[in-house]
Design a protein around this motif. Structure first.
Motif, mmCIF file in Angstrom:
data_model
loop_
_atom_site.group_PDB
_atom_site.id
_atom_site.type_symbol
_atom_site.label_atom_id
_atom_site.label_comp_id
_atom_site.label_asym_id
_atom_site.label_seq_id
_atom_site.Cartn_x
_atom_site.Cartn_y
_atom_site.Cartn_z
ATOM 1 N N VAL A 1 0.328 -6.164 -2.963
ATOM 2 C CA VAL A 1 -0.374 -6.381 -1.704
ATOM 3 C C VAL A 1 0.193 -7.641 -1.063
ATOM 4 O O VAL A 1 -0.053 -8.753 -1.525
ATOM 5 N N LEU A 2 0.978 -7.453 -0.027
ATOM 6 C CA LEU A 2 1.602 -8.564 0.687
ATOM 7 C C LEU A 2 0.548 -9.223 1.574
ATOM 8 O O LEU A 2 -0.092 -8.569 2.386
ATOM 9 N N GLY A 3 0.357 -10.508 1.373
ATOM 10 C CA GLY A 3 -0.723 -11.201 2.071
ATOM 11 C C GLY A 3 -2.064 -10.954 1.409
ATOM 12 O O GLY A 3 -3.110 -11.052 2.032
ATOM 13 N N LEU B 1 8.832 -7.247 -4.060
ATOM 14 C CA LEU B 1 8.534 -5.824 -3.883
ATOM 15 C C LEU B 1 9.394 -4.915 -4.754
ATOM 16 O O LEU B 1 9.076 -3.727 -4.906
ATOM 17 N N GLY B 2 10.434 -5.448 -5.336
ATOM 18 C CA GLY B 2 11.392 -4.638 -6.076
ATOM 19 C C GLY B 2 10.837 -3.878 -7.264
ATOM 20 O O GLY B 2 11.328 -2.803 -7.591
ATOM 21 N N ASP B 3 9.817 -4.396 -7.911
ATOM 22 C CA ASP B 3 9.265 -3.748 -9.106
ATOM 23 C C ASP B 3 8.019 -2.912 -8.816
ATOM 24 O O ASP B 3 7.390 -2.403 -9.733
ATOM 25 N N SER B 4 7.668 -2.776 -7.556
ATOM 26 C CA SER B 4 6.444 -2.064 -7.192
ATOM 27 C C SER B 4 6.689 -0.580 -6.979
ATOM 28 O O SER B 4 7.733 -0.170 -6.503
ATOM 29 N N ASP B 5 5.676 0.194 -7.318
ATOM 30 C CA ASP B 5 5.696 1.622 -7.041
ATOM 31 C C ASP B 5 5.103 1.916 -5.667
ATOM 32 O O ASP B 5 5.413 2.934 -5.049
ATOM 33 N N ALA B 6 4.215 1.022 -5.210
ATOM 34 C CA ALA B 6 3.569 1.174 -3.909
ATOM 35 C C ALA B 6 3.312 -0.218 -3.345
ATOM 36 O O ALA B 6 3.219 -1.197 -4.091
ATOM 37 N N ASN B 7 3.222 -0.303 -2.027
ATOM 38 C CA ASN B 7 3.001 -1.584 -1.369
ATOM 39 C C ASN B 7 1.957 -1.438 -0.276
ATOM 40 O O ASN B 7 1.865 -0.395 0.359
ATOM 41 N N ALA B 8 1.199 -2.512 -0.062
ATOM 42 C CA ALA B 8 0.233 -2.565 1.038
ATOM 43 C C ALA B 8 0.523 -3.837 1.828
ATOM 44 O O ALA B 8 0.883 -4.870 1.256
ATOM 45 N N TYR B 9 0.365 -3.747 3.141
ATOM 46 C CA TYR B 9 0.705 -4.867 4.017
ATOM 47 C C TYR B 9 -0.448 -5.230 4.947
ATOM 48 O O TYR B 9 -0.351 -5.040 6.145
ATOM 49 N N PRO B 10 -1.540 -5.756 4.415
ATOM 50 C CA PRO B 10 -2.653 -6.129 5.285
ATOM 51 C C PRO B 10 -2.475 -7.531 5.873
ATOM 52 O O PRO B 10 -3.320 -8.403 5.721
ATOM 53 N N ILE B 11 -1.329 -7.770 6.505
ATOM 54 C CA ILE B 11 -1.057 -9.092 7.069
ATOM 55 C C ILE B 11 -1.051 -9.000 8.586
ATOM 56 O O ILE B 11 -0.717 -7.977 9.163
ATOM 57 N N GLN B 12 -1.433 -10.100 9.191
ATOM 58 C CA GLN B 12 -1.420 -10.179 10.641
ATOM 59 C C GLN B 12 -0.083 -10.767 11.077
ATOM 60 O O GLN B 12 0.339 -11.799 10.553
#
Length: 84
Positions: free
Chosen positions: A6-8, A68-79
């Motif tokens: 989860v970015l941010g 992010l390289g080792d992730s299977d999924a990503n979420a970007y709840p950043i403004q």
């Protein structure tokens, strides 16, 4: 095992996303990726389980690739930042 980053994730919106994903059995590991590493670490400790924290600068491609390289999924709840 499915890892989601989860970015941010330590931000106002991100922490809700992290809590939701951490409670979802579809994900075996949730990574809180944020520039505010102490806040990310505190949130990870509060949630417990398979939640960890990593520092990231979303404005730097190398930093994003690293987290992010080792992730299977990503979420970007950043403004997005507004540039003047």
């Amino acid at each position: 095992m499915t890892t989601v980053t989860v970015l941010g994730g330590a931000g106002e919106m991100g922490r809700h996303v992290v809590q939701t994903l951490a409670a979802d059995p579809s994900f075996s590991h949730v990574v809180i990726a944020d520039m505010d590493v102490p806040a990310a670490q505190e949130l990870a400790a509060d949630i417990g389980g398979a939640v960890s924290a990593r520092g990231v600068d979303a404005g730097e491609d190398e930093s994003l690739d690293d987290v992010l390289g080792d992730s299977d999924a990503n979420a970007y709840p950043i403004q997005p930042k507004k540039h003047s």
